[in-house]
Each structure stands twice: as C-alpha cells, then as structure tokens.
Design a protein around this motif. Structure first.
Motif, PDB file in Angstrom:
ATOM      1  N   ARG A 188      45.417  37.259  42.682  1.00  0.00           N
ATOM      2  CA  ARG A 188      44.144  36.175  42.825  1.00  0.00           C
ATOM      3  C   ARG A 188      44.558  35.118  42.466  1.00  0.00           C
ATOM      4  NH1 ARG A 188      41.780  39.205  38.955  1.00  0.00           N
ATOM      5  NH2 ARG A 188      42.299  37.242  37.525  1.00  0.00           N
ATOM      6  N   ASN A 259      46.423  35.523  39.116  1.00  0.00           N
ATOM      7  CA  ASN A 259      45.943  36.636  38.174  1.00  0.00           C
ATOM      8  C   ASN A 259      45.798  36.231  36.924  1.00  0.00           C
ATOM      9  OD1 ASN A 259      45.979  38.189  40.379  1.00  0.00           O
ATOM     10  ND2 ASN A 259      47.420  39.572  39.702  1.00  0.00           N
ATOM     11  N   ASP A 554      39.139  43.563  42.509  1.00  0.00           N
ATOM     12  CA  ASP A 554      39.879  43.262  41.389  1.00  0.00           C
ATOM     13  C   ASP A 554      39.385  43.958  39.992  1.00  0.00           C
ATOM     14  OD1 ASP A 554      41.686  40.878  40.171  1.00  0.00           O
ATOM     15  OD2 ASP A 554      39.806  40.624  39.091  1.00  0.00           O
TER      16      ASP A 554
END
Lengths: 893, 119
Positions: A188, A259, A554
């Motif tokens: 991400r 992330n 996620d």
C-alpha cells in the motif's frame, strides 16, 4: 569497310566472346604486318619475327584486352538486364492497372498470408529464437525440481538451502533468486493522497548483478541493504516511475511510504527490464525490495533459484554439480534431519527453456499453420496468374512472334508475381504491425516477453524472403507452363477448347486439389484444438467463477501476543464480512489468503491419526487459510460443515480437506470427523470439499487443506464476494464499505474470479484464436481457388456447353456436370488432406486436451464443412453454365 | 634524331587515334600505318600500345567497333568515331593548338620579355 559478312552473323552464335575478339584482332594486325613486310622484301621466316618485334609485348596487350573486354561485357549485360527489367516493370504496372480487380484480389490474398507469416515469425523469433534480453543470457540457468503436484512450494527452496547451494556449488559465477510468493497489489503506497496498491517483489540482493541489468538511474542494492541494512530501500520499474512519479528525474534518494514505512528509492530500472514478462508472464511489477534472508530462515521454501554459470560450463556439468551438492543441503540447518531433503530436486535448465520451453510446441504449430496459409495463398496466386496468362495466351504468342524469347516471357510473368507479392508484402507488413501492436498490449495474456514484440530487422528480412520466394516459386510455375507450350499454336488456332487448354486445366486442377488438402489439414488441426479448448473450458474447476469477484484486503493485526493478534484479526474480518455481506446484491462473502490458479504454498506434512505411515509417503498439501463464508462465496461444494466464527484459538482445532487428500489419508473411509496430526496438534476434519484446480486449469489436482483464519495466521487476505448481479457494479460500494472500516484500505482492483480463470487459459485461448483465424482464412482461400478454377473451365467451355444444350442437354444436366467436376476435385482433396491430417494431428497430440488426434467428430465436421464450401464455390459457376444460351454461343462461333 | 623516333607523350596517342578516324572507319593496323605515313615516318609507335588505347576509347564510348572484312578479305575489327568522339577530338585539337602556340612562343622568343609594369 564492307558490310558484315554472312559468317560473321554466326561467328558468335553462342553469345559474345570478348576473349576471342581480342585474339582475332591482334592476329589480324600481325598478319597484315607480315604481309607488308614481305612485300617490302623481308623473307617470310624473319618477317614473322620482325612483326612481333615491332608490335612489342603481345602477351601484355592481350591481357589488357581481356580485362577490358570482360568489364565491358559485364557492364553491357547488366545494362541490358536492367533495361529489360525496367521495361518489364513498366509493362507489368500497365497490365495490372488494366485489370485492377485481379491485382486487388492477388494483393489482398498475399497481404493476408504474408502479414500472418510476418506476425507469427515475430512472435516465434521473440519467444523462441532470440536470446533473452540479458547480457550473455545463455549462461543463465533456472534451478528447480522436476514438475510435481504440490505447486510453487515444491518448486522453491528455503533460505538455508539457497545459502548452502550458493556456497557449495562450483560452476556458478553467482546464484540468486526472488521470493516466489508475491501476490499482486501486496503493498500500500501511502502518504501521497489516497492509498494506492502496488506490487513489489522481494529479490535476493545480487539479483540484478546476476542478470546483468544496470539501473537507468541511481544504483542497485548494496550488500548491506541486501542484509536488511539500516534503511529500507527500493528500486522502481521504469513503467511505475513514469506512471506514479511522472518520470521525476530527481526521484533517486526520495522516500515513499510503503505500508506506512518510509522507504528510500535508490534507483530506477531501465525500460528494457520487464520482470513480469520473463518470470511471471502477464504480471506487472512496480517495485523491488531486497529480501533479507536472515528473516526468512524459518519460513520454509520461499525462494526460486537462478544462477549464472561460469563461462564455458554447460548445463550437464551444472547438473552433476547440483547432484553433488544436494545431499549436503539442509532444508533448515537447525534441524539435522532435514539434511538431504533436496536430493534430486535441483535441476538446472537454461533460463530460456524455463521461460518459453512450454510454448515451444504451440509456437511451432502456429508457425506451421501460417506456413500452410502461405502455401494455400501461393497456390491461389499461381492459379490466378495461370488463368490470366491463359487469357493472355494470344498476347504472349504475338510477343513471341515479334521476337520475345521464352525466357523473356517467363521473366515478364515473374515480374508480375514479384510486383504483386511486393505490394502484398507491404500491405502485409502493415497488417502485421497492427496485429503485433495489439498483441504487445495484451497484458492479460499470460505469455512471456509479449511486450517486446515488434517488427525488427530480422522480421523484415523474413518478410522479404517470404515475399520473394512466394513470388518466385508460384510465379514461375504458370510462367514455365505458358512458355513450354507452343506459342505459335495459339495464333493459328484461335478457337477455345483447343488441346493446350486441357493441359493447363490438369495443372490447375492439381493446384486446387492441393489447396483443398492443405485447407483440410488446417481445419482438422484447428478443429482438434478448438475441441480441446472447449473441453478445457468445461473442466470442473472445483469452484464457480461466475458472479464472484475478489479484492485485496488491507488489515493490521499486529498485537503483542499471538492470541491478541488472532482476536484482533477475527474481529476485523468479522466486521468487514458483516458489512460487505449486508450490501444489497451480495450473496456470500469470505476471505482466503490465496486464491486458486495463482500463487500457493504448503506447510508441514499432516498425518492421519492412528495410522502408521512411512515418512515420504504422505503428500505436503497446499494450504489455504480462510474465513467462514469463503467456501460458499467461491462456490466450492462442501460435505460437512463450514468454519464458524466460534472456531476460535482455544476451541477444538478444525480443518477442511479436499477429496484427494481424503482419499490419500483414509482410502475407502469417510474422512469426516477423523483427525489429522501435525506434530502434537490434533486437527479435526469437519468437512470435505471438492478438488480445486490450484495450479492450472488443465493439470490435475493434489491434496489441499483449509485452516480457519481464526486459528492459523493467514499470509494476507483476499475478500471474495458472490453476487446476484454483475460483480463490477458492486465494486464501488464494497470498497466504500471497507474504507469506512479502514481508511488505509487502498483502492485495489475488484477483480472478477472469472478473469483469474481467463488468465489461466489465455495462452490456449490465444493460440486457438490464431489457429482458428488461420484455418478460416485457409478455407476462404481454398473456396476462392475452387471457384476460380471451375468458373474458368466453364468460361472455356461455353461453346461446348452451348452445343450440348443445343443437342438436348437440360440445364439441370449441365449443372450436374459442373458440380460433379467440383465434387471430384473436392473429394480427391479431402481424401489427401485427411491422410495428411492424421499425420499432423499425431504431431500436435501433445497440444490437445481431452481430445484424441483421430477425433471422429472433428474429422467428420471438417470434411462436411469443406464439402459444403466447395459445393457452394462450384454452384455459382454451375448456375452460370446452365444459363448459357445455346443460340448465342453457336452463332458466335 | 636521325630516324626521328619521337616518343609519344602520354595522352597524345588518344587524340591522334581520334584524328586518324576522322576520314572513316579503320582497323587497328590501318591506324598505325596512317599515323606513320601522315607523320612521314617521324612518329614511330610501338604498335602494341595502340590497342589498349583503342579499347579504352571504345570503353569510354568515343569509338564504336564493328567486325568487317579488310582489303585482302580478312576479318578485322573496324573502329569508327562516335558523335561523342568527334566532340572530344575538336576539344582536344583546340587544347593542343593552344598549348603548341604557347610552347612555340616561348621557344621562338628572341629576346627576354619586357619587365612588367609596376603600379
């Protein structure tokens, strides 16, 4: 000077001879000199010597003469040839211009055939012939076990195994690898507006050095960084750098948040490097991070092996070396009993074979198919040229009478076919360009190296060769045939139906028969492949791909203890599933860390409780960690019960196994309620599910085992939703629901499960599409050929038919005769073609799936189709023949 | 120079050949005799050197060649001037004359040239 005497006309009957000319000229000079000297009073004997003395160096002069003479002769010949060719070309253009219909048909046929050949050659060249796009790529080898049923986990090695192998092998310059269990959108990217998904692959630090890839900007990973150095770093692919960072020239040194962790970008890879194209066809990779092997020692098989051999080492030596090293390798050095686990499982093959080896047969089949198309097109060209040449017989006869040699007439015809095939090649190149551009952008095609497809010098050269040889072979045939006949005969006998017509017709009939036979072979091959494809689509995958879609979820389940982590995760998952499940149109929702037909992994070797089994006898099943609802959302058939949220960390351990596993563990018994032992842990089998195709659609399935995400740690989560309406229409609301629960959820793609299946069968779909298109083209060309020949023979026999009708033949009778002739040719063609097809079908047997090479249905369908098409092609001229008015034809004679 | 054996200057032979053919086609031997007689035996050439020159001129397109019969009925190669050859001859003759006049002026001078006017 007297005019050229008669003898002189024949003195050089066999063409000019400059050498003899020089000798003759000099001899004459000496002779004349001697004569003069004798009249001056020299005695004949000495006169000869005196003449030579006065002449000087006879030999040298002669040499100069010879050299000059040859040069002049060459230049003259070239000049003549060029002039003739220019004249031929001009004449050809004029002649073709007068007959634009003929020219257009020929050029179109050739363009299709040559275009197909160019495009396929480019694909074959890129995938099979050209080396991989790495420096000294022939030194690169892929090291993997022989193919087996337990998926990627059995095709990879542990971190310890990698290190042992690298240190003990003697034949490699260096060995590298990458983490094989990457899933798309596994990262991400945050801190830049809305979180965006990105795909990264973890590489062993020396990866690019081994492949010989230099960064376009910045640098590669350092040794320190490869060992989990002080700062996390990443390399960007060129495409990602352009797309996400607008090709920022100052990107090196900047940090991105992945992330939630800032990561420094140390470099950008060159345009030419496409990881997905080589290692996982069709996948797009955005960035690379170094794989810290120290963190991976307890993770089992995770890396692939890839080595660069020392110069001069061959693959066989590498295999010997691997067999020497294998017994000394541990799966995990902490466990001595894992020593030697990789025995026989280290097989180096050239990287090129690994990447494209599987496609070899398909590509060769494709090449063969376009070759056949070219043959059919060539035969058609021959036929058309011949029909035209026959119609122009008079013209040739007149030219012959006016002094054109046969060679000249053949050359004229050859020039025509060259001009036609040249124009066809140009148009074909344009077609091939379009086709290749389209193919190169088929990201969804799981074929390697596709993005590098283009028309390069080699392809161009191939096109030229194809065009010239087609023109020569198929242009020469009618040319020779025409020139071999007695040209004058035509002038004398202007009536149609003269003897020479029959001779031509026989050749044309033979051409048509071969055309039908070739088309038959193509159609049978395409038919068999098509049937295989239908069978592949019919395969029971073990799940229902329709109306299901997935999205990467996620979540953050980090917690101080494992229990807390499990509890946190359960709660997050439960919330998401409750929210998504409540959306209108959603029938079922569930999560799994891996989806079928993608990456997979295995753990441990469970043993059925209470049975004594020898080690090595039990399989290592593929492992899926799932939530309640997943089985239903995927449409997997289940006997027993699904997991529930109450299957928590402290309740009884439960598992689902597939039918294959049940058969292995408890043959002949019901697996429901039985217990599997993993070490000391007892896993209760609460359900048995159907086998799911985990690797390929066409391959078999092995043992699979499902653990609940509430008891085991999943490696990520893919949310699968089964909907009552088209999945795409729900994507927005599902993402919205997930965003509400977790603002960090990246806007990942909502992917229909069907696309996963489509991707898996895409290479086959690709080939079947091309082969079917080529077969259709072949059929069309063959039909054209039949029509041309029959129609021509009807025209040639107008008078004969008229006479027959005048003598009482009915229209039906005439039609029958013409159709009968068509049928005869077709049947001979089909018979020949069927026999050839049997041979070809056996050759492509390896490409078939669930279909025998002698599949009667395919053969019958092809024969019927060909016969029908031939009849249609023959019917048109037959109708024309039956409409002939006997009075008109007879009067015209 | 009792026999007046004048060596041919390089390039002179070509123009002499062209000139020899002005009156009509000739074979090689006739050209040598013509040159010898026309120069009153003053110009002697090694006969062999004639042919390469002829072939070169033919090669350049200044001459055309054709086989025919000689005076005593032998087959011989006859050369004739092409229009291009004729043009070349005119040009060469002009150049030669200008050159000869200049050389003659220098050699025939009886007194040193007047000093050039300065200023």
């Amino acid at each position: 000077m007297t005019p050229t005497p008669l003898w002189r006309r024949y003195a050089r009957l066999f063409g000019p001879d400059p050498a003899a000319d020089v000798k003759d000229e000099l001899r004459f000079h000496l002779q004349a000199k001697i004569d003069d000297l004798i009249t001056q009073g020299w005695p004949p004997g000495t006169a000869h010597r005196e003449a030579e003395r006065q002449f000087g160096d006879l030999r040298a002069v002669e040499q100069i003469g010879l050299r000059l003479g040859e040069k002049m002769e060459r230049r003259r010949r070239l000049n003549d040839y060029w002039n003739d060719s220019v004249q031929d070309a001009r004449y050809t253009l004029r002649a073709l211009g007068r007959d634009p219909g003929f020219a257009t048909v020929c050029i179109l046929i050739l363009a299709l055939a040559i275009g197909a050949n160019t495009a396929v050659f480019s694909v074959v060249n890129t995938l099979l012939l050209r080396p991989l796009p790495f420096a000294d790529s022939n030194q690169l080898v892929w090291i993997a076990p022989p193919p087996n049923a337990c998926g990627l986990s059995c095709a990879t090695y542990s971190a310890d195994a990698y290190e042992e192998f690298r240190d003990q092998s003697r034949v490699y310059q260096d060995v590298t690898g990458y983490e094989a269990f990457t899933t798309p959108d596994n990262l991400r990217v945050t801190g830049r507006g809305e979180p965006q998904p990105a795909t990264s692959v973890e590489l062993i630090g020396n990866f690019f050095q081994v492949l010989g890839v230099q960064p376009a900007m910045g640098r590669l990973f350092t040794v320190d960084e490869a060992r989990g150095g002080p700062h996390p770093v990443a390399l960007l692919t060129s495409a990602y750098w352009r797309r996400e960072f607008n090709a920022d020239p100052a990107i090196v040194g900047k940090a991105v948040e992945l992330n939630g962790t800032p990561i420094t970008i140390v470099g950008v890879l060159p345009d030419s490097f496409d990881f997905g194209a080589v290692f996982s066809p069709g996948a797009k990779v955005d960035l690379f991070t170094p794989l810290d092997l120290n963190l991976e020692h307890d993770w089992g098989n995770i890396v692939t092996l890839l080595g660069r051999l020392k110069p001069g080492v061959i693959v066989a030596q590498a295999l010997d070396d691997a067999n020497r090293v294998a017994p000394n390798m541990y799966f995990n050095v902490k466990y001595p009993r894992t020593l030697g686990r990789y025995k026989g499982d280290l097989i180096p093959v050239p990287l090129k074979d690994y990447v494209t080896g599987k496609l070899r047969r398909s590509l060769l089949a494709l090449w063969f198919a376009v070759g056949t198309i070219l043959l059919i097109a060539g035969v058609n060209l021959s036929n058309l040229l011949m029909a035209r040449a026959a119609a122009r017989a008079k013209e040739f006869a007149v030219r012959g009478a006016l002094g054109a040699s046969r060679g000249r007439i053949v050359r004229q015809l050859l020039m025509e076919s060259l001009v036609l095939s040249g124009a066809g090649a140009l148009l074909g190149l344009a077609l091939a360009r379009i086709l290749l551009a389209w193919l190169a952008h088929q990201g969804s095609l799981a074929l390697p190296l596709l993005s590098t497809l283009r028309i390069d010098g080699e392809t161009l050269a191939w096109t030229v060769i194809v065009a010239i040889s087609t023109a020569t072979i198929f242009g020469l045939l009618p040319g020779l045939k025409i020139a071999s006949g007695n040209l004058q005969e035509v002038l004398k006998d202007s009536g149609p139906g003269a003897g020479r017509g029959r001779n031509h017709e026989r050749l044309r009939a033979a051409l048509v028969v071969s055309e039908i036979a070739l088309a038959c072979v193509l159609l049978v091959s395409a038919g068999l492949l098509l049937r295989s494809f239908v069978k592949v689509l019919d395969v029971d995958l073990g799940f229902q791909p329709g109306r299901a879609a997935s999205i990467k979820v996620d979540y953050d389940d980090s917690a101080p203890t494992n229990d807390a982590s499990v509890a946190k995760r359960s709660e997050i998952f439960q919330q998401i599933l409750a929210r998504v499940g409540a959306l209108p149109g959603v029938e079922a929702a569930g999560m799994s860390d891996f989806l079928p037909l993608g990456p997979n992994r295995e753990w441990d070797t469970p043993e059925p409780k209470g049975k004594a089994v020898a080690p090595g006898e039990l399989p290592d099943p593929l492992v899926y960690v799932i939530t309640p609802g997943f089985i239903r959302a995927m449409g997997i058939r289940l006997r027993g019960r699904d997991f529930t949220w109450s299957d928590g960390p402290h309740s009884e351990r439960v598992v689902l196994i597939n039918a294959s596993a049940a058969r292995v563990y408890w043959p002949g018994e019901d697996a429901l309620g039985k217990i599997l032992m993993r070490g000391d842990e007892e896993d209760h089998v609460v359900g048995v599910v159907d086998d799911v195709h985990e690797e390929t659609v066409e391959g078999g399935t092995g043992s699979q085992i499902y653990y609940p995400a509430t008891q085991q740690g999943p490696a990520g989560a893919q949310l699968v939703v089964r909907t009552s309406m088209p999945p795409a229409s729900l994507g927005g609301s599902i993402l919205h629901a997930m965003r509400e629960l977790n603002p960090k959820q990246p806007s990942a793609e909502f992917r229909p499960i069907q696309t996963i299946v489509d991707r898996a069968v895409s290479p086959r779909r690709f080939f079947i599409l091309l082969v079917a298109a080529f077969a259709g083209l072949g059929l069309l060309l063959a039909a054209l050929g039949i029509y041309g020949v029959i129609s021509y023979s009807v025209t040639q026999r107008t008078q004969e038919i008229g006479l027959r009708m005048a003598l009482g033949a009915t229209a039906a009778h005439v039609q029958l005769r013409v159709i009968g002739k068509t049928l005869r040719l077709t049947l001979i063609g089909i018979a020949t073609g069927s026999i050839a097809s049997l041979v070809v079908a056996r050759a492509i047997a390896a490409l078939l799936f669930g279909t025998t090479p002698t599949d009667p249905l395919t053969f019958a369908a092809v024969i019927l189709t060909l016969a029908m098409v031939a009849l249609c092609a023959g019917y048109l001229p037959a109708r024309k023949a039956s409409h002939i008015d006997p009075m008109v034809t007879l009067r015209n004679n | 120079m009792d026999t007046a054996r004048l060596e041919f200057f390089r390039g002179t032979l070509d123009v002499l050949i062209l000139k020899a053919l002005v009156w009509g086609p000739l074979h090689g031997y006739a050209i040598t005799s013509l040159l010898r007689r026309q120069s009153d035996d003053a110009l002697l050439l090694e006969e062999g050197t004639l042919y390469p020159a002829l072939w070169r001129l033919e090669h350049k397109g200044l001459l055309d060649a054709e086989w025919g019969l000689s005076e005593n009925n032998r087959k011989a190669k006859f050369y004739r001037l092409t229009p291009e050859g004729r043009r070349q001859l005119r040009h060469e003759v002009k150049t030669w004359e200008a050159y000869a006049t200049a050389v003659a002026k220098v050699l025939g001078a009886t007194q040193p040239p007047l000093p050039e006017k300065i200023g």
